[in-house]
Write a protein that holds these residues in place. Structure first.
Motif, short mmCIF file in Angstrom:
data_model
loop_
_atom_site.label_atom_id
_atom_site.label_comp_id
_atom_site.label_asym_id
_atom_site.label_seq_id
_atom_site.Cartn_x
_atom_site.Cartn_y
_atom_site.Cartn_z
N GLU A 1 0.73 -0.62 -0.60
CA GLU A 1 -0.06 0.12 0.59
C GLU A 1 0.68 1.15 -0.08
O GLU A 1 -0.13 1.92 -0.68
N ALA A 2 2.27 1.75 0.47
CA ALA A 2 2.68 2.42 1.20
C ALA A 2 3.69 2.71 -0.42
O ALA A 2 3.43 3.90 -1.16
N GLY A 3 3.67 1.67 -2.02
CA GLY A 3 4.81 1.42 -2.70
C GLY A 3 3.38 2.48 -3.42
O GLY A 3 3.58 3.08 -4.39
N GLU A 4 2.09 1.81 -3.80
CA GLU A 4 0.79 2.49 -4.82
C GLU A 4 0.69 3.51 -4.14
O GLU A 4 1.15 4.58 -4.85
N ASP A 5 1.39 3.94 -3.04
CA ASP A 5 0.78 5.72 -2.40
C ASP A 5 1.76 6.22 -2.77
O ASP A 5 1.90 7.15 -3.34
N LEU A 6 3.66 5.66 -3.03
CA LEU A 6 4.50 6.97 -3.30
C LEU A 6 4.93 6.04 -5.24
O LEU A 6 4.84 7.69 -5.73
N HIS B 1 1.88 6.84 -6.61
CA HIS B 1 1.13 8.11 -7.07
C HIS B 1 1.60 9.54 -6.96
O HIS B 1 2.02 10.49 -7.90
N VAL B 2 2.89 9.69 -5.78
CA VAL B 2 3.51 10.71 -5.49
C VAL B 2 4.35 10.66 -6.27
O VAL B 2 5.12 12.00 -7.50
N PHE B 3 5.26 9.98 -6.80
CA PHE B 3 6.63 10.20 -7.70
C PHE B 3 5.81 10.03 -9.60
O PHE B 3 7.28 9.96 -9.78
N LEU B 4 4.54 9.81 -9.50
CA LEU B 4 4.37 9.05 -11.07
C LEU B 4 5.40 8.79 -11.62
O LEU B 4 5.96 8.72 -12.69
N ARG B 5 5.70 7.21 -10.61
CA ARG B 5 6.24 6.33 -11.12
C ARG B 5 6.18 5.31 -11.00
O ARG B 5 5.93 5.42 -9.22
N GLU B 6 6.94 3.97 -11.39
CA GLU B 6 6.37 2.60 -10.92
C GLU B 6 7.92 2.17 -9.35
O GLU B 6 8.54 2.92 -9.37
N VAL B 7 6.99 2.43 -7.89
CA VAL B 7 7.99 2.67 -7.24
C VAL B 7 7.91 0.67 -6.25
O VAL B 7 6.77 0.06 -6.46
N LYS B 8 9.13 0.28 -6.39
CA LYS B 8 9.48 -1.10 -5.50
C LYS B 8 9.75 -0.46 -4.22
O LYS B 8 10.97 -0.26 -4.15
N LEU B 9 8.76 -1.07 -3.18
CA LEU B 9 8.83 -0.91 -1.84
C LEU B 9 9.42 -1.93 -1.02
O LEU B 9 8.54 -2.95 -1.13
N LYS B 10 10.47 -2.26 -0.53
CA LYS B 10 10.72 -3.59 0.34
C LYS B 10 11.18 -2.97 1.89
O LYS B 10 11.50 -1.75 2.07
#
Length: 131
Positions: free
Chosen positions: A108-113, A115-124
């Motif tokens: 969920e945080a990765g999805e929110d990020l 939207h913020v950074f306007l690109r795919e975010v892979k958060l671990k």
């Protein structure tokens, strides 16, 4: 007391702001959305998920450290954040059954990020006991 239901109150508020405003140059350029660094934005979104999903004092006792912040070959952003818990019980709550809680917060945080950074975010997210 003001209410946006009554349009007159909104106009009263606008008039007050216009009368109280002082002329001067803008503090930030019009395209600047925040004065936070990207790492601070990331930390705040993760903190939001901790507050949303964990009980009572647990989110407030957690600290975090960005371990990796790297752009991938296809323009995606790879972020790795380590969460530190003060107690073993808190660590187990953050991880959840079979790692489901930490995986959910990371997703969920990765999805929110994204939207913020306007690109795919892979958060671990990883969790460790602070000694």
């Amino acid at each position: 007391m003001l209410s946006s239901v009554d349009r007159d109150d909104v106009e009263t508020l606008k008039s007050y702001f216009m009368a109280a405003a002082k002329p001067g140059s803008w503090q930030y350029h019009s395209e600047v959305l925040t004065d936070q660094s990207p790492e601070e934005v990331c930390a705040n979104i993760i903190r939001e998920k901790l507050l949303e999903y964990l009980p009572q004092e647990v989110p407030y006792s957690m600290t975090q450290s960005v371990e990796l912040w790297q752009e991938g070959e296809n323009g995606e952003l790879n972020i790795s954040v380590k969460l530190y818990a003060k107690k073993d019980t808190h660590m187990r709550m953050v991880i959840g059954t079979a790692g489901q809680m930490v995986a959910r917060m990371a997703r969920e945080a990765g999805e929110d990020l994204s939207h913020v950074f306007l690109r795919e975010v892979k958060l671990k997210l990883s969790v460790k006991l602070r000694k």
